[in-house]
Every structure is written in structure tokens, then in C-alpha cells.
Design an enzyme around this catalytic site. Structure first.
Site, mmCIF file in Angstrom:
data_model
loop_
_atom_site.group_PDB
_atom_site.id
_atom_site.type_symbol
_atom_site.label_atom_id
_atom_site.label_comp_id
_atom_site.label_asym_id
_atom_site.label_seq_id
_atom_site.Cartn_x
_atom_site.Cartn_y
_atom_site.Cartn_z
ATOM 1 N N ASN A 5 61.989 60.442 63.627
ATOM 2 C CA ASN A 5 61.898 59.134 62.970
ATOM 3 C C ASN A 5 60.577 59.057 62.210
ATOM 4 O OD1 ASN A 5 61.770 56.447 62.283
ATOM 5 N ND2 ASN A 5 61.649 55.680 64.380
ATOM 6 N N TRP A 6 60.663 59.180 60.892
ATOM 7 C CA TRP A 6 59.437 59.228 60.084
ATOM 8 C C TRP A 6 58.794 57.851 59.900
ATOM 9 C CZ3 TRP A 6 60.961 62.955 55.431
ATOM 10 C CH2 TRP A 6 61.272 64.212 55.956
ATOM 11 N N LYS A 7 59.506 56.807 60.236
ATOM 12 C CA LYS A 7 59.013 55.427 60.062
ATOM 13 C C LYS A 7 58.534 55.218 58.616
ATOM 14 C CE LYS A 7 58.165 55.241 64.958
ATOM 15 N NZ LYS A 7 57.424 54.742 66.094
ATOM 16 N N HIS A 89 65.684 49.931 67.223
ATOM 17 C CA HIS A 89 64.359 50.471 67.553
ATOM 18 C C HIS A 89 63.461 49.317 67.999
ATOM 19 C CE1 HIS A 89 60.405 52.237 67.161
ATOM 20 N NE2 HIS A 89 61.008 53.415 67.281
ATOM 21 N N GLU A 91 60.534 48.580 67.355
ATOM 22 C CA GLU A 91 59.770 47.955 66.264
ATOM 23 C C GLU A 91 60.638 46.952 65.508
ATOM 24 O OE1 GLU A 91 58.400 51.634 64.536
ATOM 25 O OE2 GLU A 91 57.143 51.942 66.303
ATOM 26 N N GLY A 167 54.118 55.581 70.316
ATOM 27 C CA GLY A 167 52.918 55.628 69.478
ATOM 28 C C GLY A 167 51.624 55.478 70.251
ATOM 29 N N SER A 206 56.157 59.085 72.476
ATOM 30 C CA SER A 206 55.086 60.087 72.558
ATOM 31 C C SER A 206 55.578 61.462 72.999
ATOM 32 C CB SER A 206 53.953 59.586 73.460
ATOM 33 O OG SER A 206 53.368 58.415 72.922
ATOM 34 N N GLY A 227 58.691 60.286 67.068
ATOM 35 C CA GLY A 227 58.070 59.544 65.972
ATOM 36 C C GLY A 227 56.942 60.355 65.352
ATOM 37 N N GLY A 228 55.719 60.081 65.789
ATOM 38 C CA GLY A 228 54.519 60.689 65.210
ATOM 39 C C GLY A 228 54.604 62.202 65.032
HETATM 40 P P1 PGA Z 1 56.347 58.191 68.919
HETATM 41 O O1 PGA Z 1 57.533 57.262 68.405
HETATM 42 O O2 PGA Z 1 56.936 59.554 69.169
HETATM 43 O O3 PGA Z 1 55.329 58.187 67.822
HETATM 44 O O4 PGA Z 1 55.837 57.581 70.189
HETATM 45 C C1 PGA Z 1 58.822 57.331 68.967
HETATM 46 C C2 PGA Z 1 59.718 56.331 68.318
HETATM 47 O O5 PGA Z 1 59.244 55.251 67.954
HETATM 48 O O6 PGA Z 1 60.921 56.588 68.142
#
Ligand code: PGA
Length: 245
Positions: A5-7, A89, A91, A167, A206, A227-228
Site C-alpha cells: 500500500n503506497w498510500k 483501511h 486511515e 506506521g 509495520s 505500507g512504509g
Molecule cells: P505500515 O502500514 O506497514 O507502514 O505500518 C501498513 C498499512 O497501513 O497498511
């Protein structure tokens, strides 16, 4: 199965480069899906033509079509050749105020256009510390089950993403994640045992190259939503290799 997930990161050139680097390195037998921002979906899909990496959208709107300025529909995402979509998600739930009901509607809409939805569920730190993690996750899940049934759910995937781990660099331990994954699978089994055995439950929060092997060694963890670490091709590929071992 490893999802990236590149956000809201990157630009066109970086998106194309990252997508190509990922496509070159995904090992045989591992399903990888990347989720670029909406505006880069089509160029990325074009750049990956024929490659063994799927491309999905980070979100869709909960209505089929209409006067929803700025929104993107399930059918539009399908139309340009994407195969997957993330719904619910944390967010989206926290920042954009999405309800369980909206998330369930998105899941159903995705299925109706044959996109594969990945529904994210997970508790906040407060909810975990007050002993409500299980009930929060089950509430989020049951709303989707009520709408599409176990068969519908199984056509998509679930991602358990504890909000406190997203995150933050503080992943759930493999044991903590496995405990919730087993709870999720049991909940699906109450509707349909066979579907519960087949449905893929990803862990997110994470995930990095160094903690992925322990997470993947758990029986109920079928992959990761990253994510990251999905913004760095080599690290994302290392997670993919761990999934393949
Ligand atoms: P993260 O994000 O790996 O940066 O913690 C995961 C996600 O939000 O899907």
C-alpha cells in the site's frame, strides 16, 4: 500473498520505477499486489503489462455512481484494469470518518464488479488496552459478513491491521497477530467452516523484512499488507521472498 500500500507517496516516475523493480524481483509462487495512488494506477498497469504483479486501488466510493465530487467508483477502477481494492483501511475509517456500514458497502460493490476486495480490520491502542480488541475486530468483520456472507467474504481477503502498529515501527508480535488471526478465522467458521479454511487473512502494521519471517511462520497468517516498507523495492521483495519460503 504480499500487498504493498503506497498510500499518498511518490510521483509518476517513482511509481513506474518502483513498480518495474518489484515486478522484476517477485519470486515464483508468491502473489504480489501493489496499490499506487489513483492517478498512477493506469500508467503503472500499462508499465507492468504481462508481469506477475497485480495492481489495485487504495479505496473506492461506497456508492455505485453519482454526484460525489472527487470520488472514484468500483467500476472505474475495474475499467482501467486494476484487480484489487483495499476497503476500510484504518486511515479511511479514522481520517475520513468511514463507518463499518460504508466499508461493507464498498466490499460488496467491489465484488459486484469482480474486483478482489481486501477489508482491513483492527483495534486502536485504547481499544486493546481496555480489553476490547476482539469485540472491535469482530464488529468490523461481522458487518461485512452480514452483507456478503462467508462466500462473498472468501472471494476477497481480510487484513488484520492493529491501528497502533501502523506506521509506528511497532509491529504486533507474531503471537499477538496469530491470536487475532485465529479469532478472525473462528468467526468466519461460525458462518462457513470451509470458507474459513480457505480465506486469506493478511497481517498489516509495520511489516518489515526482519519481522516478516516470524509472522509468516504462524499458521493463520497468510500474507502481509505492507505500507512504509513497500516504498523500497528491495525491502518489499525481501518480504515477498520470506512469504515464498
Ligand atoms: P505500515 O502500514 O506497514 O507502514 O505500518 C501498513 C498499512 O497501513 O497498511
Amino acid at each position: 500473498m504480499v500487498a504493498g500500500n503506497w498510500k499518498m507517496h511518490g510521483d509518476l516516475q517513482r511509481s513506474l520505477t518502483l513498480a518495474r523493480e518489484v515486478a522484476r524481483g517477485v519470486p515464483e509462487g508468491v502473489e504480489a499486489v501493489i496499490f499506487p495512488p489513483f492517478v498512477y494506477l493506469q500508467p503503472v498497469i500499462g508499465a507492468l503489462d504481462g508481469a506477475r504483479v497485480s495492481v489495485g486501488a487504495q479505496d473506492i466510493h461506497s456508492e455505485r455512481e453519482g454526484a460525489f465530487t472527487g470520488a472514484v467508483s468500483a467500476a472505474m477502477v475495474k475499467d482501467i484494469g486494476a484487480s484489487h481494492v483495499i476497503v476500510g483501511h484504518s486511515e479511511r475509517r479514522a481520517i475520513f470518518g468511514e463507518s463499518d456500514e460504508m466499508v461493507a458497502a464498498k466490499f460488496e460493490l467491489a465484488l459486484s464488479v469482480t474486483l478482489t476486495p481486501i477489508v482491513c480490520v483492527g483495534e486502536t491502542l485504547d481499544e486493546r488496552e481496555s480489553g476490547n480488541a476482539r469485540s472491535v475486530v469482530l464488529r468490523q468483520l461481522e458487518r461485512v459478513l452480514a452483507r456478503v456472507g462467508a462466500e462473498g467474504l472468501e472471494a476477497g481477503m481480510i487484513a488484520y491491521e492493529p491501528v497502533w502498529a501502523i506506521g509506528t515501527g511497532q509491529s504486533a508480535s507474531a503471537e499477538q497477530a496469530e491470536e487475532m488471526h485465529a479469532i478472525i478465522r473462528e468467526a468466519v467458521a461460525r458462518h462457513d467452516t470451509a470458507a474459513a479454511g480457505r480465506i486469506r487473512v493478511l497481517y498489516g502494521g509495520s511489516v518489515k523484512a526482519d519481522n516478516a519471517p516470524a509472522l509468516f511462520s504462524e499458521p493463520d497468517i497468510d500474507g502481509a499488507l505492507v505500507g512504509g516498507a513497500s516504498l523500497k523495492a528491495e525491502e518489499f521483495l525481501e518480504i515477498c521472498r520470506a512469504a515464498g519460503r
